[in-house]
Design a protein around this motif. Structure first.
Motif, mmCIF file in Angstrom:
data_model
loop_
_atom_site.group_PDB
_atom_site.id
_atom_site.type_symbol
_atom_site.label_atom_id
_atom_site.label_comp_id
_atom_site.label_asym_id
_atom_site.label_seq_id
_atom_site.Cartn_x
_atom_site.Cartn_y
_atom_site.Cartn_z
ATOM 1 N N GLN A 368 -59.682 22.707 -35.708
ATOM 2 C CA GLN A 368 -60.349 22.053 -34.571
ATOM 3 C C GLN A 368 -60.198 20.539 -34.668
ATOM 4 O OE1 GLN A 368 -64.545 23.186 -34.117
ATOM 5 N NE2 GLN A 368 -64.994 21.193 -33.214
ATOM 6 N N GLU A 369 -60.217 20.040 -35.908
ATOM 7 C CA GLU A 369 -60.155 18.595 -36.127
ATOM 8 C C GLU A 369 -58.805 17.989 -35.772
ATOM 9 O OE1 GLU A 369 -60.078 20.896 -38.415
ATOM 10 O OE2 GLU A 369 -58.963 20.321 -40.202
ATOM 11 N N ILE A 370 -57.792 18.842 -35.524
ATOM 12 C CA ILE A 370 -56.524 18.291 -35.015
ATOM 13 C C ILE A 370 -56.283 18.778 -33.578
ATOM 14 C CG2 ILE A 370 -55.400 17.915 -37.247
ATOM 15 C CD1 ILE A 370 -53.855 20.584 -36.747
ATOM 16 N N GLY A 371 -57.244 19.486 -33.043
ATOM 17 C CA GLY A 371 -57.112 19.942 -31.654
ATOM 18 C C GLY A 371 -56.199 21.138 -31.479
ATOM 19 N N MET A 372 -56.226 22.062 -32.424
ATOM 20 C CA MET A 372 -55.397 23.271 -32.263
ATOM 21 C C MET A 372 -55.815 24.035 -31.006
ATOM 22 S SD MET A 372 -54.589 24.644 -36.137
ATOM 23 C CE MET A 372 -53.851 26.189 -35.576
ATOM 24 N N GLN A 373 -54.825 24.682 -30.408
ATOM 25 C CA GLN A 373 -55.041 25.369 -29.130
ATOM 26 C C GLN A 373 -54.637 26.844 -29.243
ATOM 27 O OE1 GLN A 373 -52.925 23.227 -26.076
ATOM 28 N NE2 GLN A 373 -53.986 21.310 -26.508
ATOM 29 N N ASN A 428 -42.833 26.701 -40.612
ATOM 30 C CA ASN A 428 -44.142 27.384 -40.662
ATOM 31 C C ASN A 428 -45.318 26.409 -40.723
ATOM 32 O OD1 ASN A 428 -43.036 30.010 -40.637
ATOM 33 N ND2 ASN A 428 -42.578 29.808 -42.823
ATOM 34 N N ALA A 429 -45.124 25.267 -40.139
ATOM 35 C CA ALA A 429 -46.172 24.235 -40.056
ATOM 36 C C ALA A 429 -46.693 23.829 -41.428
ATOM 37 C CB ALA A 429 -47.325 24.728 -39.164
ATOM 38 N N GLY A 430 -45.876 24.064 -42.463
ATOM 39 C CA GLY A 430 -46.300 23.685 -43.814
ATOM 40 C C GLY A 430 -47.369 24.605 -44.381
ATOM 41 N N ASN A 441 -48.518 29.005 -34.373
ATOM 42 C CA ASN A 441 -48.470 28.532 -32.983
ATOM 43 C C ASN A 441 -47.247 27.623 -32.811
ATOM 44 O OD1 ASN A 441 -48.949 27.140 -30.519
ATOM 45 N ND2 ASN A 441 -51.156 27.444 -30.741
ATOM 46 N N SER A 442 -46.470 27.901 -31.778
ATOM 47 C CA SER A 442 -45.195 27.172 -31.624
ATOM 48 C C SER A 442 -45.404 25.687 -31.335
ATOM 49 C CB SER A 442 -44.361 27.809 -30.515
ATOM 50 O OG SER A 442 -45.128 27.820 -29.329
ATOM 51 N N ASN A 443 -46.622 25.268 -31.030
ATOM 52 C CA ASN A 443 -46.826 23.834 -30.752
ATOM 53 C C ASN A 443 -47.051 22.995 -32.017
ATOM 54 O OD1 ASN A 443 -49.474 24.246 -31.504
ATOM 55 N ND2 ASN A 443 -50.342 24.000 -29.458
ATOM 56 N N TYR A 444 -46.735 23.559 -33.191
ATOM 57 C CA TYR A 444 -47.044 22.841 -34.444
ATOM 58 C C TYR A 444 -46.255 21.543 -34.616
ATOM 59 C CZ TYR A 444 -42.774 24.651 -36.678
ATOM 60 O OH TYR A 444 -41.472 24.933 -36.993
ATOM 61 N N THR A 445 -45.112 21.447 -33.952
ATOM 62 C CA THR A 445 -44.369 20.187 -34.106
ATOM 63 C C THR A 445 -45.114 19.038 -33.417
ATOM 64 O OG1 THR A 445 -43.035 20.920 -32.258
ATOM 65 C CG2 THR A 445 -42.040 21.125 -34.439
ATOM 66 N N ALA A 446 -45.867 19.380 -32.379
ATOM 67 C CA ALA A 446 -46.636 18.344 -31.675
ATOM 68 C C ALA A 446 -48.034 18.157 -32.274
ATOM 69 C CB ALA A 446 -46.754 18.713 -30.195
ATOM 70 N N ASN A 448 -50.124 18.618 -35.592
ATOM 71 C CA ASN A 448 -50.227 18.938 -37.021
ATOM 72 C C ASN A 448 -50.906 17.797 -37.776
ATOM 73 O OD1 ASN A 448 -48.071 17.129 -38.347
ATOM 74 N ND2 ASN A 448 -46.919 18.133 -36.700
ATOM 75 N N VAL A 449 -51.412 18.137 -38.945
ATOM 76 C CA VAL A 449 -52.202 17.190 -39.731
ATOM 77 C C VAL A 449 -51.368 15.974 -40.148
ATOM 78 C CG1 VAL A 449 -53.458 16.867 -41.913
ATOM 79 C CG2 VAL A 449 -53.783 18.970 -40.582
ATOM 80 N N GLU A 450 -50.171 16.248 -40.670
ATOM 81 C CA GLU A 450 -49.382 15.158 -41.227
ATOM 82 C C GLU A 450 -49.103 14.050 -40.203
ATOM 83 O OE1 GLU A 450 -46.127 15.753 -44.453
ATOM 84 O OE2 GLU A 450 -45.107 15.525 -42.519
ATOM 85 N N SER A 451 -48.701 14.446 -39.016
ATOM 86 C CA SER A 451 -48.389 13.395 -38.046
ATOM 87 C C SER A 451 -49.664 12.693 -37.576
ATOM 88 C CB SER A 451 -47.589 13.953 -36.867
ATOM 89 O OG SER A 451 -48.383 14.848 -36.147
ATOM 90 N N GLN A 452 -50.764 13.435 -37.544
ATOM 91 C CA GLN A 452 -52.009 12.798 -37.114
ATOM 92 C C GLN A 452 -52.594 11.856 -38.181
ATOM 93 O OE1 GLN A 452 -54.896 15.130 -35.040
ATOM 94 N NE2 GLN A 452 -53.366 16.319 -33.946
ATOM 95 N N GLU A 453 -52.268 12.143 -39.434
ATOM 96 C CA GLU A 453 -52.685 11.208 -40.497
ATOM 97 C C GLU A 453 -52.104 9.830 -40.222
ATOM 98 O OE1 GLU A 453 -54.592 11.536 -43.133
ATOM 99 O OE2 GLU A 453 -54.619 13.649 -43.727
ATOM 100 N N ALA A 454 -50.881 9.836 -39.700
ATOM 101 C CA ALA A 454 -50.138 8.589 -39.535
ATOM 102 C C ALA A 454 -50.527 7.812 -38.277
ATOM 103 C CB ALA A 454 -48.641 8.898 -39.516
ATOM 104 N N GLN A 455 -51.190 8.498 -37.335
ATOM 105 C CA GLN A 455 -51.547 7.792 -36.087
ATOM 106 C C GLN A 455 -53.020 7.401 -36.121
ATOM 107 O OE1 GLN A 455 -51.032 10.872 -33.231
ATOM 108 N NE2 GLN A 455 -48.885 11.217 -33.804
#
Ligand code: GLC
Ligand code: CA
Length: 561
Positions: A368-373, A428-430, A441-446, A448-455
């Protein structure tokens, strides 16, 4: 009101199978959880609820327990569990486990012994009953479809199961069974557990006459919850349970309670209630269909707002409820409570803010904290969940086409919340180096935790700010104990409320609509504490004067005079 250690805490639910796999078998494990404790600490989490990790055949993903005293080998060992407890403690965090005691697994030793000797002592740990006129003892439909009664092989009896037939109900009228359960609970509490999330708990009280109810479906059966709802006396069982276990340890207990009777809330969560708290499912129940998922009503903003508000107003007279937007049984909150145009990072933050600052104990569900759908599901074979398969079948029986039934499941399936946590944009989204037990979920490239850590302005970093604000020295008191007072209820699209005590007045205001709104401020603004927008006047730290303008999907947290 007496203050309790858990009042000001933020909780997080882990669904272990889908959290993080560290040995490549495609199944999340305890090592994975241990490795993410710092991540959870940084998210502001105090209490971690683990969905069941006990030994289980996993017919209902661990909610069918075959040994209450051992850890499922899929997840790890008891030594690893002890390590998890110790590591959590080091960080000032608490672990609570799932307590599934309405039923166990048909592979549990008790049930195996009962089958081996249907007249013997262990048969009385369950409900073994003779049929009526060649039929089962009553016409109850189980939560997962089909009759609640399954024949006991080699006898003229049936056993009761309100969930799957592999989940026989335990007989809470039997003092021996009760004592076994109390011992087990105390054994875990002695280990250092802080408490439990308690599964399907009011189901433990049965009407021993097992009366038939008016059929409510083409199968000629009636939902077994009707018996639960019409039975008196669960309170005595719950009090006894508390006295023999939780109370001695000052444990935190959060119960899953549906079908509570009018006026019973104080008995459940009042000053000396059966439990510390129960989940607030009122908004989730808005999508209860009359016959199943296929006739579930659409979520409407105004109804949702009214429901949340009414629930808050009611509950604060009595105690605290636990607030969720999703859990392992529900679709993802972003896909459910937000209209399509709002399923964006801004909308996700808005929903999170409105939910986390309500009065009560916030429970964040993994991802939820990364907005999974919700995921996109292509065929019924892709699902694992027993309930989804049943609901697909119900929808087809009611005349829906394969595509239509799939659409219904895509919206409501419990597997939407059970897809693996999206840790990175790697394979596999790590989550695993192997084959995940349930698809990613196929939207993992958009997402995911790692990319959100950086933004800096990601959903994840926003959730961190949100929990930090809620728990900050300055505002913790008002966000924990402050009264909930709704505001702007007459608007088309605004969900807003104050949290107020003698010292402070906080305003949380969110525009769920598609177009901007202007709101007249009732109190002068002292400070802007949080916003999900960079650009608006309020978001840039400037205090709005008399009028608060909110863009579509904008949320703001203000301190007022
Ligand atoms: C609860 C659990 C759910 C499970 C059921 C039976 O509702 O949350 O996942 O299937 O009980 O134990
Ligand atoms: Ca594993």
């Amino acid at each position: 009101m007496e203050r309790k250690w858990w009042h000001d805490k933020v909780a997080y639910q882990i669904y272990p199978k889908s959290f993080l796999d560290t040995n490549g078998d495609g199944i999340g494990d305890l090592r994975g959880i241990i490795s993410k404790l710092d991540y959870l600490k940084e998210l502001g989490i105090d209490i971690i609820w683990l969905s069941p990790i006990y030994q289980s055949p996993f017919v209902d993903q661990g909610y069918d327990i075959s040994d209450y005293y051992s850890i499922a080998s899929e997840f790890g060992t008891m030594e690893e569990f002890d390590e998890l407890l110790a590591e959590a403690k080091k960080r000032g965090m608490y672990i609570i486990m799932d307590l599934v005691i309405n039923h166990c697994s048909d592979k549990h030793e008790w049930f195996q012994k009962a089958l081996a000797d249907p007249e013997g002592e262990y048969a009385d740990y369950f409900y073994f009953r003779k049929g009526k006129n060649g039929n089962p003892p009553s016409n109850y439909r189980s939560y997962f479809g089909g009759s609640c009664w399954e024949p006991v092989p080699g006898t003229d009896k049936y056993y009761l199961h309100m969930f799957a037939k592999e989940q026989p109900d335990l007989n809470w009228e039997n003092p021996k069974l009760k004592q076994e359960i109390y011992n087990m609970i105390n054994w875990w509490l002695e280990k250092g557990l802080a408490g439990f999330r308690i599964d399907a708990i009011i189901n433990i009280k049965k009407n021993l006459e097992f009366p038939d109810f008016e059929p409510d479906g083409p199968d000629g059966m009636a939902g077994c919850w009707k018996m639960v709802e019409s039975t008196e006396g669960v309170g005595e069982l719950l009090e006894e349970l508390k006295e023999h276990t939780f109370k001695k340890y000052d444990a935190f207990t959060v119960a899953e309670v549906f079908n509570m009777k009018e006026g019973e809330l104080p008995q459940f969560i009042g000053e000396n209630g059966h439990f510390s708290t129960i989940f607030d499912f009122s908004a989730h129940c808005l999508s209860d269909g009359e016959h199943g998922w296929y006739d579930a009503p659409e979520m409407e903003f105004k109804k949702w707002r009214e429901t949340v508000i009414n629930s808050q107003l009611e509950v604060q007279k009595t105690g605290f409820e636990a607030n969720i937007i999703e859990n392992h049984d529900e679709p993802r909150g972003v896909s459910r409570f937000l209209p399509e145009y709002a399923r964006t990072p801004a909308g996700t933050k808005m929903l999170g803010t409105v939910s986390l600052l309500l009065r009560g104990i916030p429970f964040i569900y993994q991802g939820q904290e990364i907005g999974m759908q919700n995921a996109v599901w292509e065929s019924i074979e892709e699902y694992d969940d027993i309930s989804t398969k049943d609901q697909y079948h119900i929808a087809r029986e009611a005349g829906l086409s394969n595509e239509e039934a799939l659409k219904v499941c895509g919206k409501m399936s419990r597997d939407n919340a059970r897809t693996p946590v999206q840790w990175s944009n790697q394979e596999n989204a790590g989550f695993t180096t192997g084959t995940p037990w349930l698809k990613v979920n196929s939207n993992y490239t958009a997402i995911n935790v790692e990319s959100q850590e950086a933004q800096p302005d990601s959903v994840l970093n926003y959730y961190r700010k949100l929990t930090a604000l809620r728990k900050s020295e300055e505002y913790k008191e008002v966000f924990t104990y402050g009264e909930f007072v709704p505001e702007y209820e007459a608007t088309e699209s605004v969900m807003a409320y104050y949290r107020v005590d003698d010292e402070k007045r906080m305003l949380i205001a969110a525009n769920f609509g598609k177009t901007p709104v202007k709101l007249e401020l009732k109190y002068p603004v002292k400070r802007v504490l949080l916003s999900n927008q960079e650009e608006t006047s309020a978001g840039s730290g400037q205090k709005p004067e008399h009028v608060l303008e909110l863009e579509s999907c904008e949320v703001i947290v203000l301190e007022c005079e």
